[in-house]
Design an enzyme around this catalytic site. Structure first.
Site, PDB file in Angstrom:
ATOM      1  N   CYS A  62       0.843  -1.186   0.000  1.00 48.74           N
ATOM      2  CA  CYS A  62       0.000   0.000   0.000  1.00 48.74           C
ATOM      3  C   CYS A  62       0.884   1.245   0.000  1.00 48.74           C
ATOM      4  CB  CYS A  62      -0.988   0.002   1.158  1.00 48.74           C
ATOM      5  SG  CYS A  62      -0.359   0.597   2.720  1.00 48.74           S
ATOM      6  N   GLN A 122      -5.541  -0.546  -3.750  1.00 50.54           N
ATOM      7  CA  GLN A 122      -6.182  -1.685  -4.409  1.00 50.54           C
ATOM      8  C   GLN A 122      -7.120  -1.245  -5.525  1.00 50.54           C
ATOM      9  OE1 GLN A 122      -7.671  -4.693  -1.683  1.00 50.54           O
ATOM     10  NE2 GLN A 122      -9.145  -5.411  -3.210  1.00 50.54           N
ATOM     11  N   CYS A 136      -1.508  -3.331   6.725  1.00 49.55           N
ATOM     12  CA  CYS A 136      -1.601  -2.073   7.485  1.00 49.55           C
ATOM     13  C   CYS A 136      -2.888  -2.030   8.306  1.00 49.55           C
ATOM     14  CB  CYS A 136      -1.501  -0.853   6.565  1.00 49.55           C
ATOM     15  SG  CYS A 136      -2.889  -0.658   5.446  1.00 49.55           S
TER      16      CYS A 136
HETATM   17  N1  LIG Z   1      -8.842   3.044  -0.329  1.00 43.54           N
HETATM   18  C1  LIG Z   1      -7.744   2.414   0.084  1.00 43.54           C
HETATM   19  N2  LIG Z   1      -7.231   2.712   1.280  1.00 43.54           N
HETATM   20  C2  LIG Z   1      -6.137   2.035   1.658  1.00 43.54           C
HETATM   21  C3  LIG Z   1      -5.502   1.073   0.883  1.00 43.54           C
HETATM   22  N3  LIG Z   1      -4.437   0.601   1.577  1.00 43.54           N
HETATM   23  C4  LIG Z   1      -4.430   1.258   2.745  1.00 43.54           C
HETATM   24  N4  LIG Z   1      -5.450   2.137   2.817  1.00 43.54           N
HETATM   25  C5  LIG Z   1      -5.908   3.085   3.837  1.00 43.54           C
HETATM   26  O1  LIG Z   1      -5.235   4.300   3.745  1.00 43.54           O
HETATM   27  C6  LIG Z   1      -5.667   5.066   4.843  1.00 43.54           C
HETATM   28  C7  LIG Z   1      -4.653   6.092   5.249  1.00 43.54           C
HETATM   29  O2  LIG Z   1      -5.305   6.846   6.208  1.00 43.54           O
HETATM   30  P1  LIG Z   1      -4.585   7.872   7.185  1.00 43.54           P
HETATM   31  O3  LIG Z   1      -5.592   8.319   8.230  1.00 43.54           O
HETATM   32  O4  LIG Z   1      -3.913   8.945   6.393  1.00 43.54           O
HETATM   33  O5  LIG Z   1      -3.430   6.987   7.817  1.00 43.54           O
HETATM   34  P2  LIG Z   1      -3.372   6.328   9.252  1.00 43.54           P
HETATM   35  O6  LIG Z   1      -3.443   7.370  10.316  1.00 43.54           O
HETATM   36  O7  LIG Z   1      -2.148   5.464   9.280  1.00 43.54           O
HETATM   37  O8  LIG Z   1      -4.704   5.466   9.282  1.00 43.54           O
HETATM   38  P3  LIG Z   1      -5.058   4.136  10.071  1.00 43.54           P
HETATM   39  O9  LIG Z   1      -4.626   2.976   9.200  1.00 43.54           O
HETATM   40  O10 LIG Z   1      -6.553   4.174  10.231  1.00 43.54           O
HETATM   41  O11 LIG Z   1      -4.325   4.128  11.380  1.00 43.54           O
HETATM   42  C8  LIG Z   1      -6.030   4.052   5.918  1.00 43.54           C
HETATM   43  O12 LIG Z   1      -7.412   4.156   6.137  1.00 43.54           O
HETATM   44  C9  LIG Z   1      -5.700   2.691   5.263  1.00 43.54           C
HETATM   45  O13 LIG Z   1      -6.568   1.651   5.671  1.00 43.54           O
HETATM   46  C10 LIG Z   1      -6.071   0.800  -0.388  1.00 43.54           C
HETATM   47  O14 LIG Z   1      -5.576  -0.027  -1.165  1.00 43.54           O
HETATM   48  N5  LIG Z   1      -7.178   1.488  -0.744  1.00 43.54           N
HETATM   49 ZN   LIG Z   2      -1.522   0.857   4.311  1.00 43.75          ZN
END
Ligand SMILES: Nc1nc2c(ncn2[C@@H]2O[C@H](COP(=O)(O)OP(=O)(O)OP(=O)(O)O)[C@@H](O)[C@H]2O)c(=O)[nH]1
Ligand SMILES: [Zn+2]
Length: 212
Positions: free
Chosen positions: A101, A142, A172
């Site tokens: 990701c 994705q 993640c």
């Molecule tokens: N739409 C989408 N989201 C993804 C993918 N891979 C990871 N994510 C999401 O990217 C988002 C990044 O959100 P942020 O709030 O900026 O990051 P963060 O604080 O690390 O978020 P958390 O994972 O909720 O702790 C998260 O909600 C992840 O679950 C993907 O392939 N597609």
């Molecule tokens: Zn991620």
């Protein structure tokens, strides 16, 4: 260690890395330097025995995992197009997907199911998983990965339509953050004939069936 021909020495291949074009000595050296720094910043001692080769191993692993940037997916498909009057759906399902990701650089992985309805040409079957690899071996989300696979097949083959379904687990979301161990994300992308209810239903039905 990399020799003068850009090929990792035989001894180095014990980690199972393939010899890929991205193993450029200067790039590996530069990345290794950064990963050594990262190890220190994380509280490790890069000089201890177990970590001596780690920066170089990580550099090679990351180059391997991002080798899709060097691939030309459309070219992959164009290299094996065969004129054939087959007009039913062709499905390659359960294709392993390994990607990272783009938000956390952590893996997401699962399966891709891909179908197309030919329009005068069929493509060599192995080229479909190769296209999946070409787009998944990059930093991705994705949804984009799903669309890119669809668009590439549509552009190269000009088929009646394309259907793509991806089912992946995102580390993640498992080993950090929300920590949901069993959630699976499903994405889909369709073109042309796959917008028709009957065609889409046939595809979704066939990918959900197990081999007897
Ligand atoms: N739409 C989408 N989201 C993804 C993918 N891979 C990871 N994510 C999401 O990217 C988002 C990044 O959100 P942020 O709030 O900026 O990051 P963060 O604080 O690390 O978020 P958390 O994972 O909720 O702790 C998260 O909600 C992840 O679950 C993907 O392939 N597609
Ligand atoms: Zn991620």
């Amino acid at each position: 260690m990399i020799n003068d021909n850009n090929i990792p020495d035989r001894d180095d291949d014990i980690y199972g890395y393939e010899k890929i074009d991205r193993y450029n000595p200067e790039l590996i050296e530069s990345l290794s330097g950064h990963y050594k720094e990262v190890l220190s910043l994380l509280g490790e001692h890069p000089g201890r025995e177990g970590l001596l080769k780690t920066p170089e191993r990580v550099a090679k692993a990351m180059l391997y995992l991002t080798q899709g940037y060097d691939a030309n997916p459309k070219e992959i498909l164009n290299s094996a197009l065969f004129k054939e009057e087959y007009s039913q759906m062709v499905i390659v399902k359960d294709i392993e997907v390994y990607s990272m990701c783009e938000h956390h650089m952590l893996p997401f992985f699962g399966k891709a199911h891909i179908a197309y309805i030919p329009n005068g040409y069929v493509v060599g079957l192995s080229k479909i998983p190769r296209v999946v690899d070409a787009y998944s071996r990059r930093l991705q989300v994705q949804e984009r990965l799903t669309n890119e696979i669809r668009d590439c097949i549509q552009d190269a083959l000009q088929p009646v339509g394309v259907g793509v379904v991806l089912e992946c687990r995102h580390l993640c979301m498992c080993m950090r953050g929300v920590q949901k161990q069993n959630s699976v994300t499903t994405t889909s992308a369709f073109s042309g004939g796959f917008f028709q209810e009957k065609t889409r239903a046939e595809f979704l039905n066939l990918i959900s069936q197990k081999l007897s």
